[in-house]
Motif scaffolding. Structure first.
Motif, short mmCIF file in Angstrom:
data_model
loop_
_atom_site.label_atom_id
_atom_site.label_comp_id
_atom_site.label_asym_id
_atom_site.label_seq_id
_atom_site.Cartn_x
_atom_site.Cartn_y
_atom_site.Cartn_z
N ASP A 68 -25.49 56.94 17.18
CA ASP A 68 -25.15 57.34 18.55
C ASP A 68 -25.45 58.83 18.75
OD1 ASP A 68 -24.19 54.77 19.05
OD2 ASP A 68 -22.09 55.33 18.68
N VAL A 69 -25.01 59.63 17.80
CA VAL A 69 -25.21 61.08 17.89
C VAL A 69 -26.70 61.40 17.85
CG1 VAL A 69 -24.76 63.30 16.77
CG2 VAL A 69 -22.93 61.59 16.93
N MET A 70 -27.43 60.72 17.00
CA MET A 70 -28.88 60.96 16.91
C MET A 70 -29.57 60.61 18.22
SD MET A 70 -30.83 62.27 14.81
CE MET A 70 -32.55 62.51 14.59
N LEU A 71 -29.16 59.53 18.85
CA LEU A 71 -29.72 59.13 20.13
C LEU A 71 -29.46 60.21 21.19
CD1 LEU A 71 -31.05 57.04 21.99
CD2 LEU A 71 -28.78 56.03 22.31
N LEU A 72 -28.23 60.71 21.23
CA LEU A 72 -27.90 61.78 22.17
C LEU A 72 -28.76 63.02 21.93
CD1 LEU A 72 -24.00 61.64 22.31
CD2 LEU A 72 -25.58 61.39 24.24
N LEU A 73 -28.88 63.41 20.68
CA LEU A 73 -29.67 64.61 20.35
C LEU A 73 -31.14 64.42 20.74
CD1 LEU A 73 -28.09 65.60 16.93
CD2 LEU A 73 -27.85 66.78 19.12
N LYS A 74 -31.67 63.25 20.46
CA LYS A 74 -33.07 62.99 20.83
C LYS A 74 -33.25 63.09 22.34
CE LYS A 74 -34.59 60.11 16.98
NZ LYS A 74 -35.01 58.77 16.56
N LEU A 75 -32.32 62.50 23.09
CA LEU A 75 -32.42 62.55 24.55
C LEU A 75 -32.33 63.99 25.05
CD1 LEU A 75 -30.28 59.45 25.55
CD2 LEU A 75 -32.75 59.72 25.80
N ILE A 76 -31.40 64.73 24.50
CA ILE A 76 -31.21 66.12 24.93
C ILE A 76 -32.44 66.96 24.61
CG2 ILE A 76 -29.90 68.24 24.46
CD1 ILE A 76 -27.43 66.34 24.05
N PHE A 77 -32.95 66.83 23.39
CA PHE A 77 -34.04 67.69 22.96
C PHE A 77 -35.41 67.26 23.45
CE2 PHE A 77 -30.79 69.34 20.16
CZ PHE A 77 -31.06 70.70 20.23
N HIS A 78 -35.52 66.08 24.05
CA HIS A 78 -36.80 65.67 24.62
C HIS A 78 -36.90 66.01 26.10
CE1 HIS A 78 -37.33 63.47 20.86
NE2 HIS A 78 -38.61 63.53 21.16
N ARG A 79 -35.83 66.52 26.67
CA ARG A 79 -35.86 66.94 28.07
C ARG A 79 -36.76 68.16 28.21
NH1 ARG A 79 -30.38 66.75 31.25
NH2 ARG A 79 -31.56 68.42 32.19
N GLN A 80 -37.49 68.24 29.30
CA GLN A 80 -38.42 69.35 29.53
C GLN A 80 -37.69 70.69 29.59
OE1 GLN A 80 -41.68 69.06 29.46
NE2 GLN A 80 -41.97 71.23 29.78
N ASP A 81 -36.56 70.75 30.30
CA ASP A 81 -35.84 72.02 30.41
C ASP A 81 -35.30 72.48 29.06
OD1 ASP A 81 -34.03 69.89 30.43
OD2 ASP A 81 -32.59 70.91 31.72
N THR A 82 -34.89 71.54 28.21
CA THR A 82 -34.42 71.88 26.87
C THR A 82 -35.57 72.41 26.03
OG1 THR A 82 -32.75 70.14 27.00
CG2 THR A 82 -33.22 71.02 24.83
N GLN A 83 -36.73 71.79 26.12
CA GLN A 83 -37.92 72.23 25.38
C GLN A 83 -38.32 73.65 25.81
OE1 GLN A 83 -39.83 70.78 22.87
NE2 GLN A 83 -38.11 69.39 22.70
N GLU A 84 -38.28 73.92 27.10
CA GLU A 84 -38.63 75.26 27.61
C GLU A 84 -37.64 76.30 27.11
OE1 GLU A 84 -39.07 75.08 31.86
OE2 GLU A 84 -40.54 73.46 31.71
#
Length: 98
Positions: A68-84
Motif C-alpha cells: 500500500d505504501v509503495m503504491l502511494l509513493l509511486k503515485l506521488i513521485f510519478h506526478r509531474q509537479d512532484t518530478q519538477e
C-alpha cells in the motif's frame, strides 16, 4: 669474500621495511573498515529518519501494508509537479556543493 656485516645490515633493513609495510597494510584495512562502519551507520540513520517522517505523514500507517505504501509513493513521485520539484531540489543541492 663477501662483506657479511653489510649483508646482515641489508637483511635487517629489509626485515624492518617489510614490517613497516605489513603495519601500513593493516592500518589501511582498519581505516577502510572504520569508513565502512561510519557509512553504514550514516545510511541506517538516514533510512530510519526518513522512514519515520513518512510514517508521520500517513494516516494510520500500521493499517497499511508495505505494498500500500509503495503504491502511494509511486503515485506521488510519478506526478509531474512532484518530478519538477524533485528536479529543482536536486539542482539546488548540486549548485550548493563545491
Amino acid at each position: 669474500m663477501p662483506d657479511t656485516s653489510k649483508l646482515g645490515k641489508l637483511n635487517r633493513e629489509l626485515e624492518k621495511s617489510e614490517k613497516k609495510l605489513r603495519k601500513a597494510i593493516n592500518d589501511e584495512k582498519a581505516l577502510q573498515y572504520q569508513l565502512k562502519q561510519l557509512t553504514r551507520k550514516e545510511r541506517t540513520h538516514r533510512l530510519c529518519t526518513r522512514g519515520g517522517r513518512r510514517e508521520r505523514c500517513l494516516q494510520e500507517p500500521e493499517r497499511l501494508t508495505d505494498d500500500d505504501v509503495m503504491l502511494l509513493l509511486k503515485l506521488i513521485f510519478h506526478r509531474q509537479d512532484t518530478q519538477e520539484l524533485l528536479r529543482k531540489l536536486l539542482e539546488r543541492e548540486k549548485a550548493e556543493t563545491p
